[in-house]
Structures are given as structure tokens and as C-alpha cells.
Enzyme design. Structure first.
Site, PDB file in Angstrom:
ATOM      1  N   ARG A   1     -29.524  74.055  49.649  1.00 42.99           N
ATOM      2  CA  ARG A   1     -28.673  73.471  48.615  1.00 42.99           C
ATOM      3  C   ARG A   1     -28.765  71.949  48.586  1.00 42.99           C
ATOM      4  NH1 ARG A   1     -24.761  77.762  48.125  1.00 42.99           N
ATOM      5  NH2 ARG A   1     -23.270  77.471  46.453  1.00 42.99           N
TER       6      ARG A   1
ATOM      7  N   ARG B   1     -14.592  85.310  37.157  1.00 41.55           N
ATOM      8  CA  ARG B   1     -14.904  85.949  38.429  1.00 41.55           C
ATOM      9  C   ARG B   1     -13.692  86.095  39.345  1.00 41.55           C
ATOM     10  NH1 ARG B   1     -20.129  83.607  41.446  1.00 41.55           N
ATOM     11  NH2 ARG B   1     -18.710  82.000  42.138  1.00 41.55           N
TER      12      ARG B   1
ATOM     13  N   ARG C   1     -12.726  84.423  42.111  1.00 42.83           N
ATOM     14  CA  ARG C   1     -12.816  84.256  43.550  1.00 42.83           C
ATOM     15  C   ARG C   1     -11.904  83.111  43.970  1.00 42.83           C
ATOM     16  NH1 ARG C   1     -18.889  83.441  45.275  1.00 42.83           N
ATOM     17  NH2 ARG C   1     -18.251  81.288  45.612  1.00 42.83           N
TER      18      ARG C   1
ATOM     19  N   LYS D   1     -27.037  84.262  40.532  1.00 44.83           N
ATOM     20  CA  LYS D   1     -27.930  84.347  41.696  1.00 44.83           C
ATOM     21  C   LYS D   1     -27.571  85.522  42.589  1.00 44.83           C
ATOM     22  CE  LYS D   1     -27.079  80.399  43.743  1.00 44.83           C
ATOM     23  NZ  LYS D   1     -26.123  79.734  42.873  1.00 44.83           N
TER      24      LYS D   1
ATOM     25  N   ARG E   1     -17.431  72.012  41.975  1.00 47.42           N
ATOM     26  CA  ARG E   1     -18.639  72.666  42.492  1.00 47.42           C
ATOM     27  C   ARG E   1     -19.844  72.417  41.600  1.00 47.42           C
ATOM     28  NH1 ARG E   1     -16.754  78.269  42.733  1.00 47.42           N
ATOM     29  NH2 ARG E   1     -18.884  78.854  43.153  1.00 47.42           N
TER      30      ARG E   1
END
Ligand code: AMP
Length: 184
Positions: A89, A128, A130, A14, A141
Site C-alpha cells: 500500500r 458496506r 463496516r 478488490k 481513507r
């Protein structure tokens, strides 16, 4: 004029796609995750409140997010449109947004659902690196996404606002699909 909402699980791409498309359409890319991470880094009151939820892979409570998005959508640069990434969300957030957009007379063009398979998501997120991308937090998540955010697919589908894009493809192919949709 471009007003789009991006939906999809964490790791669907996204952020990347929204950033590219926002640049192409010359509208602001509004990412609530980015705004919150900046607030955490700045150590602001919002950041201090949001940090614990974000590190745990939980959603930040609506009372923090709703003010933030209302304020952001009242800024002058949104006159030409916007691209929302990471908001709404939850169903209450989507209901709030709908009312807000009615009030400010800024109807959404459509909602893009980036559809991606679970194993592709996991592989991407693990790469990623993060702060909230540790494996146990990622899994949480994803669970939060399935429970709280996925119902938005039906929410927008029943309002005939949903368009699905195959997010399993390469970044370039997804972007080409998106561009075609927006230019139609
Ligand atoms: P993102 O960059 O969109 O993956 O968001 C990172 C984190 O910020 C999420 O895991 C949540 O903790 C928080 N967050 C971002 N957007 C929202 C939202 N609309 N509602 C609640 N929490 C959010």
C-alpha cells in the site's frame, strides 16, 4: 501457478474479486486488512497496536505489516501461488515485497489495477457498513489511498507489471475480465 497483486482504491471490489479468483486458481487469498481485523477481534498484541490506525482510516505502520506479510508468505500453502489484496500500500512496502519475492524466488505474474471512479467508490463504501466505513473515515481513507498507495500504479507500470481492469462494471463483468487475463 498464480501470483497476483491487487491494487485499487478502497471500495474498488478488490476483496470480492480477489476471493473469487483465489478460489478459482486454488491459491490463498492474502488480505492484510482481513488479517488485521482478525487480530483486532482476537485482541492480540498486533490487533491492539493496529486498531487505532484502522479506526481512523490511517495505514498501519510498516513495521507491523512487513513482518506479517513475510511470515504469511513463508507458510506452506503459498507454494502454489497467492493473491495479495491490500498489500503493498506504500512504495516502501512495494520495495520490501520486491526484495522478499526475489529472495524466495517467487516472481509476481502481474499487478491488477482495479480502476474505479470516485463517486462509484463512495456509493459502494457507504453501502458496506463496516466499522471503518463511516463517511468521514471513508473520505480520509480515500485521501490516504491517493497520497500513499496511488503512486504504486506508476511504480508497477514503469516495471511493466501493471494491468488495468475497468472496475466500474458489474461484479460479474469485472470477474470475467480478470479470469480472461489470468487464463491467457
Ligand atoms: P482493507 O481491508 O484492505 O481495506 O484494510 C483495512 C485497513 O487495514 C486499512 O484502512 C489500514 O488501516 C489497514 N491495512 C490493511 N493493509 C495495510 C497495509 N498493507 N499497510 C498498512 N495498513 C494496512
Amino acid at each position: 501457478m498464480t501470483r497476483l497483486i491487487f491494487l485499487g482504491p478502497p471500495g474498488a471490489g478488490k476483496g470480492t474479486q480477489a476471493a473469487l479468483l483465489a478460489k478459482e486458481c486454488e491459491v490463498p487469498h492474502i488480505s492484510t486488512g482481513y488479517i488485521l481485523r482478525s487480530a483486532v477481534t482476537a485482541g492480540s498484541e498486533l490487533g491492539q497496536k493496529a486498531d487505532q490506525y484502522m479506526s481512523a482510516g490511517e495505514l498501519v505502520p510498516d513495521d507491523l505489516i512487513l513482518d506479517l506479510i513475510q511470515e504469511r508468505l513463508s507458510q506452506a500453502d503459498t507454494e502454489k501461488g497467492w493473491l495479495l489484496d491490500g498489500f503493498p500500500r506504500t512504495v516502501p512496502q512495494a520495495e520490501f515485497l520486491q526484495k522478499l519475492l526475489d529472495q524466495i524466488e517467487q516472481p509476481v505474474d502481474f499487478v491488477v489495477n482495479l480502476d474505479v471512479e470516485n463517486d462509484v467508490i463512495l456509493a459502494r463504501l457507504l453501502q458496506r457498513g463496516r466499522k471503518d466505513d463511516e463517511e468521514s473515515v471513508i473520505l480520509h481513507r480515500l485521501e490516504v489511498y491517493r497520497k500513499q498507495t496511488e503512486p504504486l500504479i506508476d511504480f508497477y507500470r514503469s516495471r511493466q507489471q501493471l494491468v488495468s481492469v475497468d472496475g466500474n462494471q458489474t461484479m460479474e463483468a469485472v470477474y470475467a475480465d480478470l479470469k480472461r487475463l489470468v487464463m491467457e
